[in-house]
Design a protein around this motif. Sequence first.
Motif, PDB file in Angstrom:
ATOM      1  N   TRP A   1       0.817  -1.221   0.000  1.00 37.79           N
ATOM      2  CA  TRP A   1       0.000   0.000   0.000  1.00 37.79           C
ATOM      3  C   TRP A   1       0.850   1.271   0.000  1.00 37.79           C
ATOM      4  N   PRO A   2       1.919   1.373   0.802  1.00 37.85           N
ATOM      5  CA  PRO A   2       2.748   2.586   0.740  1.00 37.85           C
ATOM      6  C   PRO A   2       3.396   2.785  -0.641  1.00 37.85           C
ATOM      7  N   GLU A   3       3.829   1.711  -1.285  1.00 39.35           N
ATOM      8  CA  GLU A   3       4.436   1.830  -2.612  1.00 39.35           C
ATOM      9  C   GLU A   3       3.427   2.332  -3.632  1.00 39.35           C
ATOM     10  N   TRP A   4       2.210   1.794  -3.558  1.00 39.20           N
ATOM     11  CA  TRP A   4       1.178   2.233  -4.498  1.00 39.20           C
ATOM     12  C   TRP A   4       0.781   3.675  -4.214  1.00 39.20           C
ATOM     13  N   ALA A   5       0.642   4.021  -2.933  1.00 45.37           N
ATOM     14  CA  ALA A   5       0.275   5.390  -2.563  1.00 45.37           C
ATOM     15  C   ALA A   5       1.307   6.389  -3.073  1.00 45.37           C
ATOM     16  N   ALA A   6       2.575   6.005  -3.089  1.00 45.17           N
ATOM     17  CA  ALA A   6       3.619   6.894  -3.614  1.00 45.17           C
ATOM     18  C   ALA A   6       3.379   7.194  -5.086  1.00 45.17           C
ATOM     19  N   ARG A   7       2.938   6.202  -5.838  1.00 49.41           N
ATOM     20  CA  ARG A   7       2.611   6.424  -7.254  1.00 49.41           C
ATOM     21  C   ARG A   7       1.385   7.319  -7.390  1.00 49.41           C
ATOM     22  N   VAL A   8       0.382   7.072  -6.558  1.00 51.88           N
ATOM     23  CA  VAL A   8      -0.825   7.902  -6.588  1.00 51.88           C
ATOM     24  C   VAL A   8      -0.459   9.357  -6.270  1.00 51.88           C
ATOM     25  N   ASN A   9       0.463   9.565  -5.334  1.00 50.03           N
ATOM     26  CA  ASN A   9       0.882  10.926  -4.989  1.00 50.03           C
ATOM     27  C   ASN A   9       1.516  11.651  -6.172  1.00 50.03           C
ATOM     28  N   VAL A  10       2.300  10.933  -6.973  1.00 46.34           N
ATOM     29  CA  VAL A  10       2.876  11.541  -8.176  1.00 46.34           C
ATOM     30  C   VAL A  10       1.755  11.998  -9.114  1.00 46.34           C
ATOM     31  N   TYR A  11       0.765  11.146  -9.264  1.00 48.33           N
ATOM     32  CA  TYR A  11      -0.376  11.463 -10.127  1.00 48.33           C
ATOM     33  C   TYR A  11      -1.175  12.648  -9.585  1.00 48.33           C
ATOM     34  N   LEU A  12      -1.455  12.633  -8.290  1.00 46.94           N
ATOM     35  CA  LEU A  12      -2.239  13.712  -7.692  1.00 46.94           C
ATOM     36  C   LEU A  12      -1.523  15.056  -7.811  1.00 46.94           C
ATOM     37  N   ALA A  13      -0.199  15.050  -7.706  1.00 49.39           N
ATOM     38  CA  ALA A  13       0.556  16.290  -7.833  1.00 49.39           C
ATOM     39  C   ALA A  13       0.358  16.915  -9.215  1.00 49.39           C
ATOM     40  N   VAL A  14       0.305  16.077 -10.253  1.00 53.56           N
ATOM     41  CA  VAL A  14       0.076  16.576 -11.607  1.00 53.56           C
ATOM     42  C   VAL A  14      -1.349  17.101 -11.748  1.00 53.56           C
ATOM     43  N   VAL A  15      -2.320  16.345 -11.233  1.00 55.07           N
ATOM     44  CA  VAL A  15      -3.725  16.772 -11.306  1.00 55.07           C
ATOM     45  C   VAL A  15      -3.918  18.103 -10.580  1.00 55.07           C
ATOM     46  N   GLU A  16      -3.291  18.239  -9.424  1.00 51.72           N
ATOM     47  CA  GLU A  16      -3.425  19.487  -8.667  1.00 51.72           C
ATOM     48  C   GLU A  16      -2.779  20.660  -9.390  1.00 51.72           C
ATOM     49  N   ARG A  17      -1.643  20.403 -10.021  1.00 53.15           N
ATOM     50  CA  ARG A  17      -0.973  21.489 -10.757  1.00 53.15           C
ATOM     51  C   ARG A  17      -1.852  21.984 -11.907  1.00 53.15           C
ATOM     52  N   LEU A  18      -2.581  21.076 -12.539  1.00 57.22           N
ATOM     53  CA  LEU A  18      -3.409  21.428 -13.685  1.00 57.22           C
ATOM     54  C   LEU A  18      -4.742  22.078 -13.303  1.00 57.22           C
ATOM     55  N   PHE A  19      -5.363  21.611 -12.200  1.00 58.57           N
ATOM     56  CA  PHE A  19      -6.741  22.017 -11.913  1.00 58.57           C
ATOM     57  C   PHE A  19      -6.954  22.683 -10.551  1.00 58.57           C
ATOM     58  N   ALA A  20      -5.983  22.612  -9.649  1.00 61.45           N
ATOM     59  CA  ALA A  20      -6.085  23.232  -8.326  1.00 61.45           C
ATOM     60  C   ALA A  20      -7.424  22.936  -7.635  1.00 61.45           C
ATOM     61  N   PRO A  21      -7.788  21.665  -7.480  1.00 61.81           N
ATOM     62  CA  PRO A  21      -9.080  21.342  -6.848  1.00 61.81           C
ATOM     63  C   PRO A  21      -9.079  21.653  -5.350  1.00 61.81           C
ATOM     64  N   LYS A  22     -10.273  21.927  -4.830  1.00 64.01           N
ATOM     65  CA  LYS A  22     -10.438  22.091  -3.388  1.00 64.01           C
ATOM     66  C   LYS A  22     -10.646  20.743  -2.711  1.00 64.01           C
ATOM     67  N   LEU A  23     -11.229  19.793  -3.466  1.00 59.04           N
ATOM     68  CA  LEU A  23     -11.559  18.486  -2.909  1.00 59.04           C
ATOM     69  C   LEU A  23     -11.261  17.393  -3.923  1.00 59.04           C
ATOM     70  N   LEU A  24     -10.602  16.343  -3.460  1.00 62.29           N
ATOM     71  CA  LEU A  24     -10.351  15.152  -4.272  1.00 62.29           C
ATOM     72  C   LEU A  24     -11.076  13.978  -3.622  1.00 62.29           C
ATOM     73  N   ILE A  25     -11.967  13.351  -4.376  1.00 60.67           N
ATOM     74  CA  ILE A  25     -12.706  12.186  -3.884  1.00 60.67           C
ATOM     75  C   ILE A  25     -12.135  10.955  -4.572  1.00 60.67           C
ATOM     76  N   LEU A  26     -11.659   9.998  -3.797  1.00 65.97           N
ATOM     77  CA  LEU A  26     -11.059   8.793  -4.359  1.00 65.97           C
ATOM     78  C   LEU A  26     -12.072   7.652  -4.299  1.00 65.97           C
ATOM     79  N   GLY A  27     -12.440   7.143  -5.472  1.00 67.57           N
ATOM     80  CA  GLY A  27     -13.471   6.112  -5.548  1.00 67.57           C
ATOM     81  C   GLY A  27     -12.990   4.845  -6.221  1.00 67.57           C
TER      82      GLY A  27
END
Length: 244
Positions: A177-203
């Motif tokens: 889980w920590p290894e996968w979360a590290a990959r998700v964090n890389v992805y979220l950083a890109v999404v945040e840079r592009l869209f600056a969301p106030k809320l991220l819902i993970l489904g």
Amino acid sequence: MKVLGIDIGGSAFKGAPVDLKTGRLLAERHRVEIKSPCSIKEGVAAAREIARHFKWKGPVGIGFPGIIEAGRIGEVGNLGDVWVGQNGAALFRRATGCPVRLLNDADAAGLAEMQFGRGRGKTGTVILLTFGTGIGSALFRDSRLLPNAELGHIPWRGKPFERYAAASVRKRARLDWPEWAARVNVYLAVVERLFAPKLLILGGGVSKKADKFLPYIKAQAKVVPARLHNDAGIVGAALAWARP
């Protein structure tokens, strides 16, 4: 109003009747396994089986894993290119014998979370991300959906991001889980840079195990697991009949 919601994923069609007023499933969901990629014949047969299972005669809403414009299918992910250019609403109407409305599967899950889940009453930019076979996404601004925002297809190292950080990748690469979360964090950083969301819902299905990975997630936005978990796609598909 009661609508049969069908959520199409990379490995199965899942459906159940939905009460549009409460967002609750009115029966245990029925699942039909499919191959990936999936032929049109196999796909319409799966939808037909779900409708027959519930002896359904009313409206049907379908969340389809691809770009949807006025019931017609555009770019498709894991389900296969044979679906591209098809009139999906007409295909599934003939298969089920019922009136059908079609929308993108992640948009469907997002609508459910915005109406009945974590996004209810939230303003600003809200993004739902579904982690499963791929990464689905739904983008909202002040509760208004911007359809067909395929953020899982953002390029990363020459490939779509979903090939790096989807839940299926965690299983295939045997990541903890920590290894996968590290990959998700890389992805979220890109999404945040592009869209600056106030809320991220993970489904997606992985949201049921949020306690295993959320402690390792790092983002500037608030990050929460989807409230409707894996039922969001079914509920949101039914909500196609609650939209103009």
